[in-house]
Design a protein around this motif. Structure first.
Motif, PDB file in Angstrom:
ATOM      1  N   LYS A  92       0.882  -1.173   0.000  1.00 28.64           N
ATOM      2  CA  LYS A  92       0.000   0.000   0.000  1.00 28.64           C
ATOM      3  C   LYS A  92       0.920   1.224   0.000  1.00 28.64           C
ATOM      4  CE  LYS A  92      -3.363   0.137   3.290  1.00 28.64           C
ATOM      5  NZ  LYS A  92      -3.862   0.245   4.697  1.00 28.64           N
ATOM      6  N   TYR A  93       0.571   2.235  -0.794  1.00 25.36           N
ATOM      7  CA  TYR A  93       1.329   3.492  -0.733  1.00 25.36           C
ATOM      8  C   TYR A  93       0.688   4.410   0.296  1.00 25.36           C
ATOM      9  CZ  TYR A  93       4.085   2.311  -4.836  1.00 25.36           C
ATOM     10  OH  TYR A  93       4.971   1.722  -5.695  1.00 25.36           O
ATOM     11  N   VAL A 112       0.951   8.264   1.602  1.00 27.39           N
ATOM     12  CA  VAL A 112       1.502   9.538   1.154  1.00 27.39           C
ATOM     13  C   VAL A 112       1.061  10.623   2.131  1.00 27.39           C
ATOM     14  CG1 VAL A 112       1.657  11.154  -0.771  1.00 27.39           C
ATOM     15  CG2 VAL A 112       1.254   8.718  -1.225  1.00 27.39           C
ATOM     16  N   HIS A 162      -1.105  19.360   0.466  1.00 22.94           N
ATOM     17  CA  HIS A 162      -0.603  19.328  -0.913  1.00 22.94           C
ATOM     18  C   HIS A 162      -1.723  19.133  -1.933  1.00 22.94           C
ATOM     19  CE1 HIS A 162       3.203  18.859   1.131  1.00 22.94           C
ATOM     20  NE2 HIS A 162       3.854  18.923  -0.022  1.00 22.94           N
ATOM     21  N   ARG A 207     -14.776   1.011   2.566  1.00 20.64           N
ATOM     22  CA  ARG A 207     -14.602  -0.435   2.352  1.00 20.64           C
ATOM     23  C   ARG A 207     -15.743  -0.999   1.514  1.00 20.64           C
ATOM     24  NH1 ARG A 207     -11.207  -4.203   4.625  1.00 20.64           N
ATOM     25  NH2 ARG A 207      -9.571  -3.246   5.844  1.00 20.64           N
ATOM     26  N   VAL A 215      -5.145   5.189   7.850  1.00 21.33           N
ATOM     27  CA  VAL A 215      -4.148   4.508   7.003  1.00 21.33           C
ATOM     28  C   VAL A 215      -4.187   2.996   7.242  1.00 21.33           C
ATOM     29  CG1 VAL A 215      -1.658   4.155   6.707  1.00 21.33           C
ATOM     30  CG2 VAL A 215      -2.597   6.483   6.711  1.00 21.33           C
ATOM     31  N   ALA A 216      -4.318   2.598   8.498  1.00 26.94           N
ATOM     32  CA  ALA A 216      -4.291   1.168   8.818  1.00 26.94           C
ATOM     33  C   ALA A 216      -5.545   0.453   8.330  1.00 26.94           C
ATOM     34  CB  ALA A 216      -4.134   0.972  10.328  1.00 26.94           C
ATOM     35  N   LEU A 217      -6.699   1.133   8.412  1.00 27.88           N
ATOM     36  CA  LEU A 217      -7.961   0.430   8.132  1.00 27.88           C
ATOM     37  C   LEU A 217      -8.380   0.491   6.667  1.00 27.88           C
ATOM     38  CD1 LEU A 217     -10.141   1.365  11.249  1.00 27.88           C
ATOM     39  CD2 LEU A 217      -8.782  -0.698  10.847  1.00 27.88           C
ATOM     40  N   VAL A 218      -7.953   1.512   5.949  1.00 25.73           N
ATOM     41  CA  VAL A 218      -8.376   1.633   4.555  1.00 25.73           C
ATOM     42  C   VAL A 218      -7.546   0.692   3.694  1.00 25.73           C
ATOM     43  CG1 VAL A 218      -8.297   3.168   2.558  1.00 25.73           C
ATOM     44  CG2 VAL A 218      -9.336   3.948   4.688  1.00 25.73           C
ATOM     45  N   ASP A 219      -8.234  -0.132   2.920  1.00 25.29           N
ATOM     46  CA  ASP A 219      -7.559  -1.166   2.132  1.00 25.29           C
ATOM     47  C   ASP A 219      -7.527  -0.752   0.662  1.00 25.29           C
ATOM     48  OD1 ASP A 219      -6.373  -3.592   1.515  1.00 25.29           O
ATOM     49  OD2 ASP A 219      -8.304  -4.603   1.250  1.00 25.29           O
ATOM     50  N   SER A 220      -6.755   0.283   0.363  1.00 27.10           N
ATOM     51  CA  SER A 220      -6.670   0.779  -1.008  1.00 27.10           C
ATOM     52  C   SER A 220      -5.213   0.885  -1.424  1.00 27.10           C
ATOM     53  CB  SER A 220      -7.358   2.145  -1.131  1.00 27.10           C
ATOM     54  OG  SER A 220      -8.744   2.013  -0.871  1.00 27.10           O
ATOM     55  N   THR A 221      -5.031   1.016  -2.723  1.00 25.16           N
ATOM     56  CA  THR A 221      -3.708   1.141  -3.314  1.00 25.16           C
ATOM     57  C   THR A 221      -2.885   2.270  -2.699  1.00 25.16           C
ATOM     58  OG1 THR A 221      -4.325   0.174  -5.404  1.00 25.16           O
ATOM     59  CG2 THR A 221      -2.709   1.926  -5.482  1.00 25.16           C
ATOM     60  N   ALA A 222      -3.525   3.401  -2.493  1.00 24.57           N
ATOM     61  CA  ALA A 222      -2.827   4.554  -1.929  1.00 24.57           C
ATOM     62  C   ALA A 222      -3.736   5.243  -0.920  1.00 24.57           C
ATOM     63  CB  ALA A 222      -2.411   5.534  -3.018  1.00 24.57           C
ATOM     64  N   VAL A 223      -3.133   5.677   0.183  1.00 25.33           N
ATOM     65  CA  VAL A 223      -3.864   6.435   1.196  1.00 25.33           C
ATOM     66  C   VAL A 223      -3.119   7.753   1.396  1.00 25.33           C
ATOM     67  CG1 VAL A 223      -4.849   6.416   3.511  1.00 25.33           C
ATOM     68  CG2 VAL A 223      -4.487   4.256   2.314  1.00 25.33           C
ATOM     69  N   MET A 224      -3.837   8.861   1.208  1.00 24.82           N
ATOM     70  CA  MET A 224      -3.256  10.188   1.321  1.00 24.82           C
ATOM     71  C   MET A 224      -3.620  10.796   2.667  1.00 24.82           C
ATOM     72  SD  MET A 224      -1.973  10.830  -1.721  1.00 24.82           S
ATOM     73  CE  MET A 224      -1.933   9.723  -3.134  1.00 24.82           C
ATOM     74  N   VAL A 225      -2.643  11.362   3.332  1.00 26.92           N
ATOM     75  CA  VAL A 225      -2.906  12.105   4.553  1.00 26.92           C
ATOM     76  C   VAL A 225      -2.637  13.574   4.242  1.00 26.92           C
ATOM     77  CG1 VAL A 225      -2.251  12.443   6.960  1.00 26.92           C
ATOM     78  CG2 VAL A 225      -2.238  10.138   5.976  1.00 26.92           C
ATOM     79  N   ASN A 226      -3.674  14.394   4.318  1.00 26.53           N
ATOM     80  CA  ASN A 226      -3.546  15.826   4.046  1.00 26.53           C
ATOM     81  C   ASN A 226      -2.920  16.110   2.682  1.00 26.53           C
ATOM     82  OD1 ASN A 226      -4.709  16.424   6.516  1.00 26.53           O
ATOM     83  ND2 ASN A 226      -2.727  16.457   7.580  1.00 26.53           N
ATOM     84  N   ALA A 227      -3.371  15.359   1.691  1.00 31.14           N
ATOM     85  CA  ALA A 227      -2.908  15.585   0.314  1.00 31.14           C
ATOM     86  C   ALA A 227      -4.017  15.132  -0.634  1.00 31.14           C
ATOM     87  CB  ALA A 227      -1.616  14.819   0.036  1.00 31.14           C
ATOM     88  N   SER A 228      -4.020  15.691  -1.812  1.00 31.96           N
ATOM     89  CA  SER A 228      -5.054  15.400  -2.803  1.00 31.96           C
ATOM     90  C   SER A 228      -4.915  13.976  -3.347  1.00 31.96           C
ATOM     91  CB  SER A 228      -4.940  16.411  -3.953  1.00 31.96           C
ATOM     92  OG  SER A 228      -5.771  16.041  -5.031  1.00 31.96           O
TER      93      SER A 228
END
Lengths: 430, 430
Positions: A420-421, A423, A428, B348, B370-383
């Motif tokens: 998993k990425y 970011v 941003h 989910r 971040v831990a619970l979401v099962d997606s390719t990419a998880v953004m924290v405070n970013a688009s």
């Protein structure tokens, strides 16, 4: 995104998916605790497991008697019974193996890539569990525990679909596993036996895309082919091994004989055993008599081309089918080839892409063989038998992938994960 | 191991497999030379390519006129024509991108793992090309060059199956590519267009297991679903992005508005655009009016739950279909959720597993999301828009995998490779 159809198998898969969501964020200590609880429970409930196993053995004996006994596909009746049997000693060995898995490094959470991008975003690629892993396997009930434990260690929920001949044993083992993981704070549905003994339950499992993340078939070629052809769930193809030993013009012939006999005869029933030997024409006169003597002594029947047939009356005539066959027995196909490239061409045509070995003193021949052979593992001056998670130092193995996608070769714990990425920024935008 | 059936598509796949065997052992310098030859040839033969492209555009205009013009699935007629169009400037840009790929690190030959085993065997896990990569894609003819170049750089042969609407352009481009790679010493069949404009040719490609190592469908959801359901060749699922932005109780609301508008409206037609916004109930009163004003200014229509509908008459009522929809347009679904776990549960249930973002100042909320979401990419405070091979610094991208097997997220050159174990001994046996 998934079908709303319902059936006992799909309900099982849905419960597995829900359990996987609970399992994924749990820390290593909880998962390891569940493994230790499994080891304890296997020891404490050995009697129950042995009793269930006795039912399977009785049933197998009755079926064999009805069929007239004797040999069947996969070996003699007694070999089948032996594979099926769980004794207190074997259960103790299985429990001891579980505690070894506890000590292996945790693949979950490993950061594979990480950098701060020019715009200040922090990028990390982190290993995460795959989710729900389905294992379809034959005969040996010890696989039930091995597979479940490797899946749990790597944070996955597991769906087990064992052989109907081991149904009572597997039912007892899974009951023990479920109780143990639940007592340790994991959802019991992290380990489930796929209901139903018929082939239909396998078919449903293969169509449960969106609920099951990967299917790993372990067993004979026909089982694997069926799963690969019919599954919409992603599959990791395992285990079919039509492996080759090539004796080069510049081989040490003593070494070549030793490696050939080991590759063929040390354990013929496994996927990393050699099934064909190819010999460079320049050393055929010197090598064939020695190889034939050593193979005969090891009890191996040779199915050879004309050159091999000329070397001994004991050599049977090989047909194209011999080049294609994974004997899994004391038989080997044998040919003489004009050069290394012809050996590579033969391998590219007939190999299942598992393991091929070259025996040579010539560095450039070794390099060329390694570069041109398109298989999971290429051995230089070593037996094909080394393609194995234990031998490679992985500590555990869920199977040997012979496909190119995701995992190729022995699959340890990291191969049971995805990534998993993550970011991180501070507002941003693009 | 593969069928002996014959057809134009299977013959093409067989030639690709033979070319892949030649390509795999070639050194980087030869592959890079072919890429430079492609860039030169694209520039030298621009006129020929533009002329072929004019045929496709004429055909598209005629078909649109016959259908009455106006809007179609995927955008307006003019947007479709624009995507199809190749001008000398665009061809120059494509050629310039090819030379950038030359400079990227070579994934082939990279040693991923290596050790000397206790018995003295030397073990290396080395990156090797996948072999034959099939790309099934829609509309844009620039993908023809991009995909071919990334496959060649990573040592693979490529089978290109583009849209029938770009058939003349793709035919011209592939002719240029084949001439260039052949002049550079590679087999011309390392790059081939899959013959036939009908859907049948896609079906044959999907059944060419053993000849094609992986299929990567790039395009709309229905194309991808068809390939995933029907292919016996391993598939990497790409691109469907039902992405979410979750505005947490502890979000900086200015930042949240900025990220939401960027994620939705900076380029709505791409897979990393946001399709749903979820807002924590505690900040709904403060956030909804500001979000609605900013979204309205950006031209976005909101399909909201009751709480959003109460906040503005302009909000349309959302149904379950809205939660499931990848709009790819100036539309967004919107809901208020009681807490972070409810946001995760919504994601989910409805997400395609592409990219989800959380906006929060709270470190533990970010960690939990971040831990619970099962997606390719998880953004924290970013688009969500940052999920992109270029943005991640990969230098190139063949697609964004939304599956868990093999590759997950933006796929660069390493994701177009497999591995091989090379094991070296001096007569080792087990």
């Amino acid at each position: 995104m998934t079908s709303s159809a319902t059936s006992p198998v799909l309900d099982t898969a849905r419960r597995a998916k829900a359990a996987a969501a609970v399992l994924a964020p749990l820390p290593r200590s909880v998962r390891d605790g569940a493994l230790l609880a499994i080891a304890d429970a296997l020891r404490a409930r050995t009697g129950e497991i042995v009793a269930a196993n006795a039912e399977d053995i009785d049933k197998a004996r009755r079926e064999m008697a009805a069929a007239g006994g004797g040999r069947r596909a996969g070996g003699s009746s007694e070999a089948l019974i032996d594979r099926l049997t769980l004794t207190p000693e074997r259960i103790e060995a299985i429990a001891a193996d579980v505690t070894k898995v506890v000590a292996l490094p945790d693949p979950v959470g490993e950061v594979l890539r990480g950098s701060t991008l020019p715009n200040g975003l922090e990028l990390r690629q982190v290993r995460v569990p795959l989710g729900v892993v389905g294992i379809i396997y034959e005969a040996r009930p010890n696989v039930t525990v091995d597979a479940a434990v490797l899946c749990l260690k790597s944070g996955n929920a597991v769906l087990l679909r064992g052989s109907s001949s081991a149904y009572a044993s597997n039912t007892a083992l899974v009951a023990v596993l479920r109780d143990a993981v639940q007592a340790a704070g994991l959802p019991a549905d992290a380990v489930q036996l796929v209901p139903g003994e018929s082939r239909d339950s396998v078919k449903e499992l293969m169509r449960a895309r969106g609920l099951v993340d990967v299917l790993i078939p372990r067993g004979g070629a026909s089982l694997i082919r069926t799963v690969v052809e019919e599954s919409t769930v992603p599959v990791i193809e395992t285990g079919v091994g039509n492996c080759h030993v090539y004796v080069d013009e510049h081989a040490d012939l003593d070494m070549a004989v030793k490696i050939l006999v080991n590759a063929k005869a040390s354990r013929p029933s496994v996927c990393n055993a050699a099934e064909t030997v190819l010999v460079h024409a320049a050393v055929a006169d010197a090598f064939l008599p020695r190889a034939l003597a050593a193979l005969a002594e090891a009890g191996v029947t040779v199915h050879g081309d004309e050159r091999w047939q000329r070397a001994s009356d004991a050599v049977l005539a090989a047909t194209e089918e011999d080049w294609a066959t994974e004997y899994l027995s004391y038989d080997i196909a044998a040919a003489v080839v004009p050069d290394l490239d012809a050996a590579v061409a033969h391998i590219r045509r007939w190999s299942s892409g598992h393991t091929e070995a070259i025996v040579t003193r010539d560095q450039s021949a070794a390099r060329r063989f390694v570069a041109l052979v398109d298989s999971t593992a290429v051995m230089v001056n070593a037996s094909t038998r080394f393609t194995d998670g234990g031998q490679f130092g992985f500590g555990a193995e869920i199977g040997i992938s012979t496909q190119k996608l995701h995992a190729r070769g022995p699959m340890g714990l990291p191969e049971l994960t995805s990534t998993k990425y993550v970011v991180t920024g501070d507002g941003h935008i693009r």
